[in-house]
Enzyme design. Structure first.
Site, short mmCIF file in Angstrom:
data_model
loop_
_atom_site.label_atom_id
_atom_site.label_comp_id
_atom_site.label_asym_id
_atom_site.label_seq_id
_atom_site.Cartn_x
_atom_site.Cartn_y
_atom_site.Cartn_z
N HIS A 72 75.93 60.51 49.08
CA HIS A 72 75.50 59.09 49.10
C HIS A 72 75.84 58.36 50.28
CE1 HIS A 72 73.12 59.35 45.57
NE2 HIS A 72 73.98 59.77 44.74
N ASP A 109 71.72 54.64 54.75
CA ASP A 109 70.54 55.02 54.25
C ASP A 109 69.38 54.52 55.37
OD1 ASP A 109 71.39 56.28 51.97
OD2 ASP A 109 70.74 54.72 50.71
#
Length: 373
Positions: free
Chosen positions: A125, A155
């Protein structure tokens, strides 16, 4: 109306970074069709990352499912997927499969670790990608653990935004070569790219390895946040001496009785004096004190407050879609401004696929076979 008007994008639904890239492309005028899982609950219409899309549900595990995607890719300028490396190839919708049908296709790939390398097939992540890229370690107070900057660096900044830039660059290059190509956007690469300035600072000897003791990491008392009388916060970025002078004037602090601005041995005392001054008034009172000055003092706003701030309202920095405030398209163009497309009405797979060249009979057959919902 945006600069990407006429560009058709097929988006294979995935997690946040790739949808963010496709949101940016849609805001700039591209027509984006999201291929969603047949079993996934639809995103609400007001979800910013899903705005401006039409959606068709396709079961990629059904024998006919991948063929639907390849038919769409034949008519598209761009295809975006966010699978782990090798998954698209196993499904039969990888770059070679799609380029065989459409050599002009820009094939955008969004992953955390990239398509190659020892970690390519590992899960991860944002926090993992930015930690390995060296972007996480410098963030946080001294003698405390590093603080994740939400998931903005990996992200969105180093992932989705970099993918969108890569796609636009590849579209530009296609005008010259007439050929498509693969854009391999990895969040670990993008996070590393965002640290370019820091590497330069370290090479010049202007950045130490001690977290929270540098000019822009909260170490400098004139580049930090301070609590105010009402428990809220202000941010201070008075780096230049003339701006720093205006900061002290607003705080009614006499520079003759303070350590020199760039004397690091005096930073603890300077921080204490500035902090004590800020605690004497509320956040909004300090905003009024520094209004019209170059002291570089601004209120620390919540996302909800940011929507209502006069400057953000004057620039129309936020828009409202289905009652949900959300960021407006950026950057701004003088002739071909981006815009948030009107909420897309729910349409049947029949109507949506018809716009991409499928006949009614073909869609009916795909529906009967469970390939299209």
């Amino acid at each position: 109306m945006g600069p990407l008007e006429g560009v058709r994008v097929v988006e294979i639904a995935s997690a946040a970074p790739a949808p963010f890239a496709c949101m940016v492309l849609a805001d700039l005028g591209a027509e984006v069709l999201r291929v969603d899982r047949a079993t996934r609950r639809r995103a609400r219409a007001a979800d910013p990352l899903a705005r401006g899309r039409r959606v068709v549900a396709v079961d990629l595990k059904a024998p006919e499912g991948p063929a639907v995607v390849k038919r769409l890719a034949e008519r598209a300028d761009v295809l975006v997927e966010g699978f782990r490396p090798g998954v698209a190839e196993r499904l039969g919708i990888g770059p070679e499969d799609c380029h065989a049908l459409n050599p002009r296709l820009i094939y955008g790939r969004m992953t955390g670790w990239g398509q190659t390398g020892p970690l390519a097939d590992r899960a991860g992540h944002d926090i993992n990608y930015i930690s390995l890229a060296g972007a996480l370690e410098p963030i946080g107070p001294a003698e405390q653990p590093p603080v994740p900057p939400l998931n903005l660096v990996g992200d969105f900044g180093g992932g989705g935004l970099l993918l969108a830039l890569g796609i636009v660059a590849a579209l530009h290059e296609r005008h010259r070569s007439g050929r498509g190509q693969v854009v391999d956007a990895a969040m670990v690469d993008g996070a590393a790219l965002l640290t370019a300035w820091m590497h330069g600072q370290r090479a010049a000897g202007d950045w130490t390895t001690d977290r929270g003791r540098n000019l822009l990491d909260g170490g400098a008392p004139f580049y930090a946040t301070y609590e105010t009388a009402d428990g809220k916060y202000v941010s201070v970025g008075a780096l230049e001496r003339r701006f720093y002078a205006q900061l002290l004037a607003g705080l009614q602090l006499d520079p003759e009785h303070l350590p020199a601005q760039y004397d690091q041995s005096g930073w603890p005392e300077l921080r204490a004096r500035i902090g004590a001054a800020f605690r004497e008034r509320t956040r909004d009172e300090w905003e009024a004190v520094f209004a019209g000055t170059d002291a570089c003092v601004t209120p620390v706003l919540t996302p909800e407050e940011a929507v209502r701030h006069p400057h953000m309202r004057a620039r129309d920095a936020f828009v409202e879609v289905d009652g949900l405030p959300q960021p407006a398209p950026a950057p701004r163009f003088s002739r071909t401004p981006g815009t948030v497309a009107e909420p897309v009405e729910e349409t049947s797979a029949m109507a949506t696929l018809a716009e991409w060249g499928f006949t009614q009979a073909e869609v009916s057959e795909l529906n009967e076979k469970g390939a299209v919902a």
